[in-house]
Scaffold this motif. Structure first.
Motif, PDB file in Angstrom:
ATOM      1  N   ARG A 173       9.666   0.249  13.673  1.00 28.83           N
ATOM      2  CA  ARG A 173      10.729  -0.262  12.816  1.00 28.83           C
ATOM      3  C   ARG A 173      10.499   0.147  11.361  1.00 28.83           C
ATOM      4  NH1 ARG A 173      11.023  -5.925  16.002  1.00 28.83           N
ATOM      5  NH2 ARG A 173      12.561  -5.294  17.545  1.00 28.83           N
ATOM      6  N   ALA A 174       9.255   0.105  10.918  1.00 24.28           N
ATOM      7  CA  ALA A 174       8.962   0.547   9.552  1.00 24.28           C
ATOM      8  C   ALA A 174       9.252   2.032   9.397  1.00 24.28           C
ATOM      9  CB  ALA A 174       7.512   0.237   9.201  1.00 24.28           C
ATOM     10  N   ASP A 175       8.905   2.830  10.400  1.00 24.98           N
ATOM     11  CA  ASP A 175       9.219   4.265  10.356  1.00 24.98           C
ATOM     12  C   ASP A 175      10.725   4.482  10.292  1.00 24.98           C
ATOM     13  OD1 ASP A 175       6.636   5.206  10.369  1.00 24.98           O
ATOM     14  OD2 ASP A 175       6.610   5.762  12.491  1.00 24.98           O
ATOM     15  N   ARG A 176      11.471   3.760  11.131  1.00 21.21           N
ATOM     16  CA  ARG A 176      12.917   3.975  11.179  1.00 21.21           C
ATOM     17  C   ARG A 176      13.575   3.594   9.859  1.00 21.21           C
ATOM     18  NH1 ARG A 176      16.783   5.557  10.544  1.00 21.21           N
ATOM     19  NH2 ARG A 176      18.719   5.686  11.731  1.00 21.21           N
ATOM     20  N   THR A 191      23.163  17.386   9.031  1.00 22.42           N
ATOM     21  CA  THR A 191      22.256  18.520   8.866  1.00 22.42           C
ATOM     22  C   THR A 191      21.853  19.093  10.220  1.00 22.42           C
ATOM     23  OG1 THR A 191      21.384  17.627   6.789  1.00 22.42           O
ATOM     24  CG2 THR A 191      20.016  19.248   7.935  1.00 22.42           C
ATOM     25  N   LEU A 192      21.500  18.220  11.151  1.00 19.00           N
ATOM     26  CA  LEU A 192      21.074  18.682  12.473  1.00 19.00           C
ATOM     27  C   LEU A 192      22.204  19.391  13.212  1.00 19.00           C
ATOM     28  CD1 LEU A 192      18.990  15.582  13.649  1.00 19.00           C
ATOM     29  CD2 LEU A 192      18.093  17.845  13.057  1.00 19.00           C
ATOM     30  N   HIS A 195      22.670  23.319  12.874  1.00 19.32           N
ATOM     31  CA  HIS A 195      21.595  24.248  13.201  1.00 19.32           C
ATOM     32  C   HIS A 195      21.172  24.086  14.657  1.00 19.32           C
ATOM     33  CE1 HIS A 195      21.293  23.547   8.821  1.00 19.32           C
ATOM     34  NE2 HIS A 195      20.869  24.793   8.754  1.00 19.32           N
ATOM     35  N   SER A 196      20.424  25.070  15.137  1.00 16.40           N
ATOM     36  CA  SER A 196      19.779  24.940  16.441  1.00 16.40           C
ATOM     37  C   SER A 196      18.689  23.874  16.340  1.00 16.40           C
ATOM     38  CB  SER A 196      19.160  26.274  16.855  1.00 16.40           C
ATOM     39  OG  SER A 196      18.095  26.615  15.968  1.00 16.40           O
ATOM     40  N   GLU A 197      18.096  23.507  17.460  1.00 17.57           N
ATOM     41  CA  GLU A 197      17.112  22.429  17.463  1.00 17.57           C
ATOM     42  C   GLU A 197      15.952  22.714  16.512  1.00 17.57           C
ATOM     43  OE1 GLU A 197      14.216  19.952  20.548  1.00 17.57           O
ATOM     44  OE2 GLU A 197      15.833  21.204  21.309  1.00 17.57           O
ATOM     45  N   ALA A 219      14.306  13.661  14.005  1.00 18.24           N
ATOM     46  CA  ALA A 219      15.312  14.343  14.825  1.00 18.24           C
ATOM     47  C   ALA A 219      15.289  13.802  16.250  1.00 18.24           C
ATOM     48  CB  ALA A 219      15.059  15.848  14.816  1.00 18.24           C
ATOM     49  N   ARG A 220      14.110  13.563  16.785  1.00 15.88           N
ATOM     50  CA  ARG A 220      14.000  13.008  18.136  1.00 15.88           C
ATOM     51  C   ARG A 220      14.617  11.618  18.207  1.00 15.88           C
ATOM     52  NH1 ARG A 220      11.239   9.644  20.906  1.00 15.88           N
ATOM     53  NH2 ARG A 220      10.051   8.996  19.069  1.00 15.88           N
ATOM     54  N   MET A 221      14.393  10.799  17.165  1.00 17.84           N
ATOM     55  CA  MET A 221      14.988   9.464  17.125  1.00 17.84           C
ATOM     56  C   MET A 221      16.515   9.529  17.145  1.00 17.84           C
ATOM     57  SD  MET A 221      12.889   7.333  14.224  1.00 17.84           S
ATOM     58  CE  MET A 221      11.168   6.841  14.420  1.00 17.84           C
TER      59      MET A 221
END
Length: 244
Positions: A173-176, A191-192, A195-197, A219-221
């Motif tokens: 949660r702190a990271d998010r 932004t994502l 572009h490609s992955e 990006a994974r999140m």
């Protein structure tokens, strides 16, 4: 789209909506929150303990010796954020956002809840100047309100591995929240999408001043989110601020 708890946390921080990226959160934190920063070389758990000792703060937790990127020391609605001066600018940027997130989620919000519930009479308890009364102690979720000096290191082993689900959830949660401070989800997704992955991760890192590792995690999140968490700061504290 952000989760309800995340919207609540961003609002609770009272930080303005960022207009320029990479965001220089340090200047905003100094203006909007009672937060200061100290940079120490080769920051470690022992270094934090020494820093606290020099200032006559008692700290008795048995922490495994390890390197740290940062640490939050909060008290009386303010905090000092200790950070490793030898980290890169990008690493320091995320560390600051992460520790500010801990300050908001783990100190500021519970403290504000207690002040709303009990009024100014509870402030000496929160500041560690008197013990809570039996009535205050039996109030729902009062045990979650920080009293006195609060040191947020998180329980890990010597290699830095998180060893409990509760700690892992708090760190996620702190990271998010830290990512939302530095790169709001709507802008990051924009932004994502252009572009490609692999290129998207690089673009995310460049635009928002993140390390590539942090950009990859964010990006994974966003692209492959976990099952949504049913979490609310209001539910966490057991009240909507109007009474039990």
């Amino acid at each position: 789209m952000t989760g309800h708890w995340l919207d609540e946390a961003v609002a609770a921080s009272q930080l303005p909506t960022p207009q320029v990226f990479p965001r220089e959160l340090a200047t905003e934190v100094d203006s909007y929150l009672k937060v200061s920063m100290e940079f120490l070389p080769m920051l470690t758990t022992d270094g934090v303990r020494d820093w606290l000792g020099w200032r006559d703060f008692e700290y008795h937790e048995d922490e495994a010796p390890r390197r740290l990127h940062g640490c939050m020391v909060a008290n009386a609605g303010g905090a000092v954020l200790l950070m490793d001066s030898e980290d890169s600018l990008e690493e320091q940027r995320f560390t600051l956002a992460h520790e500010v997130a801990h300050f908001v989620l783990d100190h500021l919000v519970p403290r504000d809840w207690a002040l709303r519930m009990f009024g100014e009479s509870i402030r000496p308890v929160l500041d560690g100047l008197r013990d809570p009364t039996p009535h205050e102690l039996i109030s729902s979720h009062f045990s979650r309100v920080p009293i006195g000096v609060q040191v947020k290191l998180m329980d890990r082993n010597q290699t830095g591995t998180i060893q409990s689900a509760k700690v892992l959830q708090a760190e996620r949660r702190a990271d998010r929240l830290a990512f939302e401070f530095l790169a709001p989800a709507a802008l990051a997704m924009e932004t994502l999408s252009q572009h490609s992955e692999d290129d998207g991760v690089e673009a995310l890192a460049t635009r928002f001043g993140l390390t590539r590792r942090a950009a990859h995690e964010y990006a994974r999140m966003l692209v492959r989110p976990r099952r949504p968490e049913r979490f609310s700061l209001v539910r966490m504290l057991g009240t909507d601020g109007r009474g039990q």
